[in-house]
Scaffold this motif. Structure first.
Motif, PDB file in Angstrom:
ATOM      1  N   SER A   1      33.820   8.807 -10.356  1.00 36.43           N
ATOM      2  CA  SER A   1      33.430   7.629  -9.571  1.00 36.43           C
ATOM      3  C   SER A   1      32.502   8.022  -8.423  1.00 36.43           C
ATOM      4  O   SER A   1      31.593   7.266  -8.065  1.00 36.43           O
ATOM      5  CB  SER A   1      34.673   6.912  -9.021  1.00 36.43           C
TER       6      SER A   1
ATOM      7  N   GLY B   1      39.282   4.771 -11.604  1.00 36.97           N
ATOM      8  CA  GLY B   1      38.351   5.295 -10.613  1.00 36.97           C
ATOM      9  C   GLY B   1      38.985   6.129  -9.520  1.00 36.97           C
ATOM     10  O   GLY B   1      38.306   6.547  -8.580  1.00 36.97           O
TER      11      GLY B   1
ATOM     12  N   TRP C   1      32.304  -0.351  -3.166  1.00 32.50           N
ATOM     13  CA  TRP C   1      32.963   0.911  -3.540  1.00 32.50           C
ATOM     14  C   TRP C   1      34.081   1.235  -2.551  1.00 32.50           C
ATOM     15  O   TRP C   1      35.184   1.615  -2.946  1.00 32.50           O
ATOM     16  CB  TRP C   1      31.927   2.033  -3.575  1.00 32.50           C
TER      17      TRP C   1
ATOM     18  N   LYS D   1      38.252   1.617  -3.081  1.00 25.55           N
ATOM     19  CA  LYS D   1      38.870   2.941  -2.925  1.00 25.55           C
ATOM     20  C   LYS D   1      39.684   3.082  -1.636  1.00 25.55           C
ATOM     21  O   LYS D   1      40.233   4.142  -1.370  1.00 25.55           O
ATOM     22  CB  LYS D   1      37.778   4.027  -2.933  1.00 25.55           C
TER      23      LYS D   1
ATOM     24  N   PRO E   1      39.467   8.975  -4.497  1.00 32.13           N
ATOM     25  CA  PRO E   1      38.433   8.686  -5.508  1.00 32.13           C
ATOM     26  C   PRO E   1      38.219   9.854  -6.462  1.00 32.13           C
ATOM     27  O   PRO E   1      38.222  11.014  -6.051  1.00 32.13           O
ATOM     28  CB  PRO E   1      37.183   8.431  -4.655  1.00 32.13           C
ATOM     29  N   SER E   2      38.051   9.522  -7.736  1.00 33.60           N
ATOM     30  CA  SER E   2      37.850  10.561  -8.755  1.00 33.60           C
ATOM     31  C   SER E   2      36.428  11.114  -8.684  1.00 33.60           C
ATOM     32  O   SER E   2      35.518  10.484  -8.136  1.00 33.60           O
ATOM     33  CB  SER E   2      38.104   9.982 -10.146  1.00 33.60           C
TER      34      SER E   2
ATOM     35  N   ASP F   1      42.936  10.817 -13.899  1.00 30.26           N
ATOM     36  CA  ASP F   1      41.991   9.823 -13.381  1.00 30.26           C
ATOM     37  C   ASP F   1      42.351   8.475 -13.972  1.00 30.26           C
ATOM     38  O   ASP F   1      42.444   8.326 -15.196  1.00 30.26           O
ATOM     39  CB  ASP F   1      40.556  10.193 -13.754  1.00 30.26           C
TER      40      ASP F   1
ATOM     41  N   LYS G   1      29.014   8.590  -9.974  1.00 30.73           N
ATOM     42  CA  LYS G   1      28.366   7.304 -10.269  1.00 30.73           C
ATOM     43  C   LYS G   1      27.813   6.665  -8.993  1.00 30.73           C
ATOM     44  O   LYS G   1      26.718   6.104  -8.992  1.00 30.73           O
ATOM     45  CB  LYS G   1      29.362   6.357 -10.943  1.00 30.73           C
TER      46      LYS G   1
END
Length: 413
Positions: free
Chosen positions: A226, A196, A258, A262, A222-223, A193, A229
């Motif tokens: 992330s 993010g 976001w 990403k 995306p991890s 990772d 969150k």
């Protein structure tokens, strides 16, 4: 506020000098560089099976809080050293308690990120010096850094361990040390990772991707952290007694920011769609509670568009963003020897911005026409050149807008 303005003024003088001293693969808090540029650099370094397979994920323990003041005083190219000393020694307030600062640089200070870069610049040169090329062959050692987030690549695990010791010695001189619990040596097949995003090499069916004949492919998406969150932020917004106008106005900036971050990889699209489905279920529960009947909620709060059957909305223009409709933009690799403060490089960075804007525009146009050429009905991604056709010609004052542009294969055009 006066002190912040003074910091900003000094930063204008310090930053161009630091730029000339910075590591080539350092991307954090530098002019015209971004997290997307860092991910693009990683993709180019790890994309092939012959590329490095082992990665050192380096985590620096409390980097901003522990940087040695003497090192910063000696190496910061600032004309008035006493001003820098005042910032470093000013102390911090925690609630009503004053705490002296004998080390570190205040987080969220305007000049603090640049001071962090000053402390960490040179690590790439140090690692490269310890791992020279042999008989013209690259050892596969690369350092990618974004502020205090850093990874080091290598072809074998043994050399990674050696480089970890070199990194530890480098940091010690600056009053810093590695967080051993979070610093890990990982194989690319296990994945890492970084910024993010999850970067991992996985098995892949070449028939699904004709552009590669590899049995494994580098996947960037995306991890999990992330995503968690993001979902936690959305849960705080979708509250049962909150009106839909308020939900949309609060959630759209979160989703847009976001998604913009990403959208760097094609593999993000699947994650975007999954999150859209999750948001749909949350909003469905909200609507059912709000109206008491699902049929009433659907009638009042949803609308159909050309690209999506159901959209949560107040009006046609004021509707909830769908992550799945955010176009994917794969950036070109940055030429690392270009300095944005030099006149001869200004045109390069301007063209780079123009190409990014054009790429975003093309992605939106392609999506409107469902990735198909309206003349021949074939895919726009069949490796034929694609041109943007003006419906109303430019000479007749036709605008370069979504309504007036059609994507066509060159031969169809």
């Amino acid at each position: 506020m006066i002190d912040r303005a003074v910091q900003a003024l000094y930063h204008l003088g310090v930053d161009p000098v630091v730029e000339t001293q910075s590591d080539p693969n350092s991307f954090g808090f530098r002019k015209n560089r971004s997290t997307q540029d860092a991910i693009t650099a990683i993709r180019s370094l790890l994309d092939k099976k012959t590329h490095p397979q082992w990665i050192l994920e380096a985590d620096i323990s409390k980097c901003f809080d522990k940087i040695n003041h003497n090192f910063l005083m000696k190496h910061t190219p600032i004309c008035h050293k006493m001003v820098l000393e005042q910032w470093l020694k000013s102390g911090v307030m925690e609630e009503l308690n004053y705490i002296e600062t004998e080390e570190g640089t205040p987080q969220r200070g305007i000049i603090s990120p640049t001071l962090c870069n000053i402390a960490l610049n040179g690590i790439e040169k140090e690692i490269k010096k310890a791992n020279p090329s042999k008989k013209g062959k690259s050892p596969g050692v690369h350092v990618i850094r974004y502020a205090d987030d850093m990874i080091i690549t290598e072809k074998t695990q043994d050399i990674i361990i050696k480089n970890k010791k070199i990194l530890a010695n480098f940091l010690d001189e600056r009053g810093l040390q590695l967080n051993e619990k979070k610093t890990q040596i990982t194989h690319i097949k296990e994945g890492i990772d970084f910024l993010g995003l999850n970067i991992r090499r996985m098995k892949w069916n070449p028939k699904l991707n004709k552009r590669t004949d590899q049995d494994t492919v580098l996947i960037i998406k995306p991890s999990k952290n992330s995503i968690i969150k993001l979902k936690n932020s959305i849960k705080k917004i979708i509250i049962m007694n909150k009106p839909i106008r308020k939900i949309i106005s609060e959630m759209n900036p979160v989703l847009r920011g976001w998604g913009e971050h990403k959208r760097i990889s094609y593999h993000s699209q699947e994650t975007f769609i999954t999150i859209d489905n999750w948001i749909w279920s949350k909003m469905l529960k909200w609507a059912y509670w709000h109206k008491g009947a699902l049929r009433k909620a659907v009638y009042k709060y949803m609308i159909q568009t050309e690209t999506r059957k159901w959209n949560w909305r107040v009006s046609l223009k004021d509707k909830l963003i769908n992550l799945g409709e955010i176009s994917i933009i794969v950036r070109r690799s940055l030429k690392l020897d270009r300095n944005p403060y030099l006149k001869q490089n200004i045109e390069y960075f301007n063209k780079r911005k123009e190409k990014l804007i054009e790429a975003k525009f093309r992605s939106v146009i392609y999506k409107i026409y469902k990735q198909m050429c309206p003349i021949c009905g074939e895919s726009l991604h069949n490796e034929e050149p694609v041109e943007l056709h003006h419906i109303i010609p430019h000479r007749a004052k036709g605008k370069y807008s979504l309504e007036n542009i059609v994507p066509l294969h060159q031969i169809c055009h």
